[in-house]
Design a protein around this motif. Structure first.
Motif, PDB file in Angstrom:
ATOM      1  N   ARG A  66      22.848   4.447 120.524  1.00 47.31           N
ATOM      2  CA  ARG A  66      23.591   3.763 119.458  1.00 47.31           C
ATOM      3  C   ARG A  66      23.855   2.315 119.846  1.00 47.31           C
ATOM      4  NH1 ARG A  66      28.956   2.937 117.336  1.00 47.31           N
ATOM      5  NH2 ARG A  66      29.084   3.573 115.158  1.00 47.31           N
ATOM      6  N   ARG A  67      24.204   2.077 121.115  1.00 48.76           N
ATOM      7  CA  ARG A  67      24.450   0.711 121.585  1.00 48.76           C
ATOM      8  C   ARG A  67      23.165  -0.126 121.524  1.00 48.76           C
ATOM      9  NH1 ARG A  67      29.554  -1.117 121.545  1.00 48.76           N
ATOM     10  NH2 ARG A  67      28.486  -2.885 122.463  1.00 48.76           N
ATOM     11  N   SER A  68      22.023   0.488 121.811  1.00 45.65           N
ATOM     12  CA  SER A  68      20.753  -0.233 121.668  1.00 45.65           C
ATOM     13  C   SER A  68      20.512  -0.593 120.200  1.00 45.65           C
ATOM     14  CB  SER A  68      19.586   0.601 122.204  1.00 45.65           C
ATOM     15  OG  SER A  68      19.648   0.721 123.602  1.00 45.65           O
ATOM     16  N   ALA A  69      20.850   0.313 119.290  1.00 47.89           N
ATOM     17  CA  ALA A  69      20.690   0.045 117.857  1.00 47.89           C
ATOM     18  C   ALA A  69      21.604  -1.092 117.407  1.00 47.89           C
ATOM     19  CB  ALA A  69      20.964   1.313 117.051  1.00 47.89           C
ATOM     20  N   ILE A  70      22.811  -1.144 117.937  1.00 50.23           N
ATOM     21  CA  ILE A  70      23.728  -2.244 117.607  1.00 50.23           C
ATOM     22  C   ILE A  70      23.125  -3.562 118.078  1.00 50.23           C
ATOM     23  CG2 ILE A  70      25.983  -3.234 118.200  1.00 50.23           C
ATOM     24  CD1 ILE A  70      27.062  -0.290 118.141  1.00 50.23           C
ATOM     25  N   ALA A  71      22.537  -3.577 119.274  1.00 51.69           N
ATOM     26  CA  ALA A  71      21.894  -4.793 119.779  1.00 51.69           C
ATOM     27  C   ALA A  71      20.699  -5.181 118.906  1.00 51.69           C
ATOM     28  CB  ALA A  71      21.476  -4.599 121.235  1.00 51.69           C
ATOM     29  N   LEU A  72      19.946  -4.199 118.415  1.00 47.35           N
ATOM     30  CA  LEU A  72      18.844  -4.505 117.506  1.00 47.35           C
ATOM     31  C   LEU A  72      19.353  -5.210 116.257  1.00 47.35           C
ATOM     32  CD1 LEU A  72      16.728  -1.230 117.754  1.00 47.35           C
ATOM     33  CD2 LEU A  72      15.938  -3.523 118.375  1.00 47.35           C
ATOM     34  N   LEU A  73      20.449  -4.713 115.689  1.00 48.98           N
ATOM     35  CA  LEU A  73      21.002  -5.368 114.494  1.00 48.98           C
ATOM     36  C   LEU A  73      21.529  -6.756 114.815  1.00 48.98           C
ATOM     37  CD1 LEU A  73      22.788  -2.538 112.454  1.00 48.98           C
ATOM     38  CD2 LEU A  73      20.501  -3.531 112.142  1.00 48.98           C
ATOM     39  N   ALA A  74      22.067  -6.954 116.007  1.00 48.68           N
ATOM     40  CA  ALA A  74      22.514  -8.291 116.412  1.00 48.68           C
ATOM     41  C   ALA A  74      21.321  -9.240 116.482  1.00 48.68           C
ATOM     42  CB  ALA A  74      23.240  -8.226 117.753  1.00 48.68           C
ATOM     43  N   GLN A  75      20.210  -8.779 117.039  1.00 41.26           N
ATOM     44  CA  GLN A  75      18.996  -9.606 117.089  1.00 41.26           C
ATOM     45  C   GLN A  75      18.464  -9.867 115.680  1.00 41.26           C
ATOM     46  OE1 GLN A  75      18.022 -11.252 119.553  1.00 41.26           O
ATOM     47  NE2 GLN A  75      18.489 -10.124 121.413  1.00 41.26           N
ATOM     48  N   LEU A  76      18.490  -8.853 114.827  1.00 46.94           N
ATOM     49  CA  LEU A  76      18.024  -9.015 113.453  1.00 46.94           C
ATOM     50  C   LEU A  76      18.864 -10.059 112.723  1.00 46.94           C
ATOM     51  CD1 LEU A  76      16.100  -8.089 111.211  1.00 46.94           C
ATOM     52  CD2 LEU A  76      17.843  -6.386 110.585  1.00 46.94           C
ATOM     53  N   LYS A  77      20.171 -10.016 112.937  1.00 47.49           N
ATOM     54  CA  LYS A  77      21.055 -11.001 112.309  1.00 47.49           C
ATOM     55  C   LYS A  77      20.663 -12.413 112.745  1.00 47.49           C
ATOM     56  CE  LYS A  77      25.929 -12.169 111.659  1.00 47.49           C
ATOM     57  NZ  LYS A  77      27.310 -11.745 111.896  1.00 47.49           N
ATOM     58  N   ALA A  78      20.389 -12.593 114.026  1.00 46.24           N
ATOM     59  CA  ALA A  78      19.958 -13.908 114.520  1.00 46.24           C
ATOM     60  C   ALA A  78      18.631 -14.304 113.881  1.00 46.24           C
ATOM     61  CB  ALA A  78      19.842 -13.888 116.047  1.00 46.24           C
ATOM     62  N   ALA A  79      17.702 -13.366 113.784  1.00 50.49           N
ATOM     63  CA  ALA A  79      16.393 -13.649 113.201  1.00 50.49           C
ATOM     64  C   ALA A  79      16.492 -14.022 111.723  1.00 50.49           C
ATOM     65  CB  ALA A  79      15.470 -12.439 113.378  1.00 50.49           C
ATOM     66  N   CYS A  80      17.526 -13.519 111.060  1.00 51.95           N
ATOM     67  CA  CYS A  80      17.732 -13.766 109.623  1.00 51.95           C
ATOM     68  C   CYS A  80      18.700 -14.917 109.370  1.00 51.95           C
ATOM     69  CB  CYS A  80      18.229 -12.497 108.942  1.00 51.95           C
ATOM     70  SG  CYS A  80      16.988 -11.201 108.837  1.00 51.95           S
ATOM     71  N   GLY A  81      18.941 -15.736 110.379  1.00 55.13           N
ATOM     72  CA  GLY A  81      19.841 -16.876 110.199  1.00 55.13           C
ATOM     73  C   GLY A  81      21.262 -16.473 109.873  1.00 55.13           C
ATOM     74  N   GLY A  82      21.676 -15.306 110.351  1.00 55.52           N
ATOM     75  CA  GLY A  82      23.041 -14.838 110.148  1.00 55.52           C
ATOM     76  C   GLY A  82      23.239 -13.979 108.909  1.00 55.52           C
ATOM     77  N   ASP A  83      22.189 -13.748 108.119  1.00 57.91           N
ATOM     78  CA  ASP A  83      22.318 -13.006 106.862  1.00 57.91           C
ATOM     79  C   ASP A  83      21.604 -11.654 106.945  1.00 57.91           C
ATOM     80  OD1 ASP A  83      22.563 -12.104 104.269  1.00 57.91           O
ATOM     81  OD2 ASP A  83      21.353 -13.712 103.369  1.00 57.91           O
ATOM     82  N   LEU A  84      22.338 -10.630 107.366  1.00 56.98           N
ATOM     83  CA  LEU A  84      21.755  -9.291 107.474  1.00 56.98           C
ATOM     84  C   LEU A  84      21.307  -8.723 106.132  1.00 56.98           C
ATOM     85  CD1 LEU A  84      23.968  -7.432 110.106  1.00 56.98           C
ATOM     86  CD2 LEU A  84      21.506  -7.854 110.230  1.00 56.98           C
ATOM     87  N   ASP A  85      21.837  -9.247 105.042  1.00 56.78           N
ATOM     88  CA  ASP A  85      21.456  -8.722 103.735  1.00 56.78           C
ATOM     89  C   ASP A  85      20.038  -9.122 103.334  1.00 56.78           C
ATOM     90  OD1 ASP A  85      23.723  -7.160 103.276  1.00 56.78           O
ATOM     91  OD2 ASP A  85      24.845  -8.928 102.639  1.00 56.78           O
ATOM     92  N   ARG A  86      19.350  -9.870 104.190  1.00 56.17           N
ATOM     93  CA  ARG A  86      17.919 -10.133 103.981  1.00 56.17           C
ATOM     94  C   ARG A  86      17.077  -8.913 104.347  1.00 56.17           C
ATOM     95  NH1 ARG A  86      16.033 -15.303 107.022  1.00 56.17           N
ATOM     96  NH2 ARG A  86      14.083 -14.627 106.070  1.00 56.17           N
ATOM     97  N   LEU A  87      17.672  -7.934 105.022  1.00 58.93           N
ATOM     98  CA  LEU A  87      16.939  -6.738 105.427  1.00 58.93           C
ATOM     99  C   LEU A  87      16.451  -5.967 104.208  1.00 58.93           C
ATOM    100  CD1 LEU A  87      16.102  -4.692 107.702  1.00 58.93           C
ATOM    101  CD2 LEU A  87      18.247  -3.523 107.172  1.00 58.93           C
TER     102      LEU A  87
END
Length: 152
Positions: A66-87
């Motif tokens: 689960r902690r690895s998954a949280i880190a994945l979402l943190a990286q995704l947020k960075a990749a999306c310029g802070g906007d996770l709703d681009r997923l």
């Protein structure tokens, strides 16, 4: 509901995207796809280390995944310029579990990450997956997971 709102409802605060520990980039954006490098199990105290079937049980492994998954979402947020709703969706997770030679519960351990993705993202969190046993992982981590995500 936005992804950030769902995380807040679940009491999850994304950390800053972890920096790479070697010569690689944390993610690559190619068109509408984001490829995120492996994220080892870690929390605010550092790497969650252990070997499933020796000094960790499945439940502890699920928490590490689960902690690895949280880190994945943190990286995704960075990749999306802070906007996770681009997923658009989680496409695939590739998971490695630090395992004793006779441990065969890798799929159950990795459910800690898969269940988290579905809990946060609903159907967009359903994904293809690999769950592989490994004799060791970087920094002694219990789990390492990489991911492929589609964005808009």
């Amino acid at each position: 509901m936005s992804i950030e709102a769902k995380l807040k409802e679940l009491g999850v605060t994304l950390p800053d995207a972890p920096a790479p520990v070697a010569n690689y980039v944390p993610y690559v954006v190619a068109g509408d796809m984001v490829y995120i490098s492996g994220q080892v199990s870690a929390d605010e105290n550092g790497v969650i280390a252990g070997k499933l079937g020796i000094d960790m049980d499945v439940e502890a492994g699920q928490a590490a995944a689960r902690r690895s998954a949280i880190a994945l979402l943190a990286q995704l947020k960075a990749a999306c310029g802070g906007d996770l709703d681009r997923l658009v969706r989680v496409v695939k997770l590739g998971a490695f579990v630090n395992s004793a030679p006779d441990f065969t519960g890798q799929p159950f351990v990795v459910n800690g990450a898969s269940d988290f993705m579905v809990e946060v993202l609903g159907d967009a969190g359903r994904h293809a997956r690999a769950a592989v046993g490994s004799v060791s992982l970087p920094l002694g981590a219990a789990v390492e997971i990489d991911g492929v995500f589609q964005i808009k």
